[in-house]
Design an enzyme around this catalytic site. Structure first.
Site, PDB file in Angstrom:
ATOM      1  N   GLY A 170       1.002  -1.159   0.020  1.00 22.88           N
ATOM      2  CA  GLY A 170       0.085   0.099  -0.053  1.00 22.88           C
ATOM      3  C   GLY A 170       0.847   1.189  -0.123  1.00 22.88           C
ATOM      4  O   GLY A 170       1.989   1.092   0.370  1.00 22.88           O
TER       5      GLY A 170
ATOM      6  N   HIS B 229      -2.216   7.001   7.336  1.00 23.82           N
ATOM      7  CA  HIS B 229      -1.439   8.044   6.858  1.00 23.82           C
ATOM      8  C   HIS B 229      -2.030   9.202   6.489  1.00 23.82           C
ATOM      9  O   HIS B 229      -1.529  10.450   6.476  1.00 23.82           O
ATOM     10  CB  HIS B 229      -0.661   7.303   5.492  1.00 23.82           C
TER      11      HIS B 229
ATOM     12  N   HIS C 139      -3.888   0.862   7.675  1.00 26.78           N
ATOM     13  CA  HIS C 139      -2.573   1.498   7.806  1.00 26.78           C
ATOM     14  C   HIS C 139      -2.641   2.681   6.855  1.00 26.78           C
ATOM     15  O   HIS C 139      -2.128   3.684   7.152  1.00 26.78           O
ATOM     16  CB  HIS C 139      -1.670   0.442   7.271  1.00 26.78           C
ATOM     17  N   GLU C 140      -3.052   2.520   5.535  1.00 26.69           N
ATOM     18  CA  GLU C 140      -3.150   3.531   4.579  1.00 26.69           C
ATOM     19  C   GLU C 140      -3.988   4.848   4.945  1.00 26.69           C
ATOM     20  O   GLU C 140      -3.599   6.008   4.889  1.00 26.69           O
ATOM     21  CB  GLU C 140      -3.432   2.971   3.270  1.00 26.69           C
TER      22      GLU C 140
ATOM     23  N   CYS D 202       6.441  -0.292   7.225  1.00 26.08           N
ATOM     24  CA  CYS D 202       5.905   1.009   6.262  1.00 26.08           C
ATOM     25  C   CYS D 202       7.265   1.432   5.449  1.00 26.08           C
ATOM     26  O   CYS D 202       8.369   1.636   6.146  1.00 26.08           O
ATOM     27  CB  CYS D 202       5.438   2.070   7.417  1.00 26.08           C
ATOM     28  N   LEU D 203       7.041   1.913   4.305  1.00 28.51           N
ATOM     29  CA  LEU D 203       8.100   2.362   3.392  1.00 28.51           C
ATOM     30  C   LEU D 203       8.397   3.756   4.060  1.00 28.51           C
ATOM     31  O   LEU D 203       9.729   4.035   3.726  1.00 28.51           O
ATOM     32  CB  LEU D 203       7.644   2.718   2.082  1.00 28.51           C
TER      33      LEU D 203
ATOM     34  N   GLN E 296       3.000   9.853   1.514  1.00 30.39           N
ATOM     35  CA  GLN E 296       4.287   9.088   1.644  1.00 30.39           C
ATOM     36  C   GLN E 296       5.115   9.473   0.142  1.00 30.39           C
ATOM     37  O   GLN E 296       6.353   9.008   0.323  1.00 30.39           O
ATOM     38  CB  GLN E 296       4.146   7.626   1.480  1.00 30.39           C
TER      39      GLN E 296
HETATM   40 NI    NI Z   1       2.935   3.073   5.653  1.00 35.20          NI
END
Ligand code: NI
Length: 181
Positions: free
Chosen positions: A49, A148, A144-145, A102-103, A54
């Protein structure tokens, strides 16, 4: 299409509440390109995701897809989903705890607590209103997304930091399918 630079923890954009995308703007070539680039960036980094903050864009856009994930090998496949201006219609009281990464929090995993089931209303990339119901891993990715987009990261959803783990040590000690859910 292009691969976008990802923002890392500490960048203020990750802590801002992302702005809604007006319908007219959603249909613009620049937003359509942003969506394509987000999908390509997610694939490039083997993410499941990616949310617009991000990639340094404070906009209510998130993409997710699970296809034989290298980062989450036990995860069930989930077809590509593009969520614009998503809103939770319901979140179950029943929760699950699973490993997340997470990236934007590169190199770490930690156990976060999430609702087991969610229903979300959103616009697709053409601006049509849609709904999705999810349970288990896909529900976790959605939460999670959407976090963000609300300026939150998975660290905020950890009961405490005792499970925060370097990726190398995660692979060494904790990477077992049964740890998920
Ligand atoms: Ni993330």
């Amino acid at each position: 299409m292009s691969i976008l630079k990802t923002s890392k923890l500490g960048n203020p954009v990750l802590r801002q509440i992302a702005k809604e995308v007006p319908l007219a703007e959603l249909k613009s070539p620049s937003i359509q390109k942003l969506i394509d680039d987000m999908v390509e960036t997610m694939h490039e980094y083997d993410g499941v995701g990616l949310a617009a903050p991000q990639v340094h864009e404070s906009k209510q856009i998130a993409v997710l897809e699970v296809h034989n994930s290298k980062r989450y090998p036990w995860a069930p496949n989930v077809p590509l989903l593009i969520l614009v201006n998503p809103v939770f219609l319901s979140k179950s009281d029943e929760t699950i705890e699973g490993w997340e990464g997470c990236l934007s929090v590169e190199g770490f995993r930690g156990k976060a607590t999430r609702s087991k089931k969610v229903t979300v209303r959103f616009l697709d990339r053409k601006g049509r209103e849609q709904r999705v119901e999810a349970e288990g891993f896909p529900a976790v990715v959605i939460q999670h997304e959407l976090d963000h987009l609300a300026g939150k990261v998975f660290l905020d959803r950890m009961r405490d930091l005792s499970t925060l783990t370097h990726l190398k040590e995660y692979e060494r000690f904790w990477m077992k399918p049964q740890d998920e859910e």
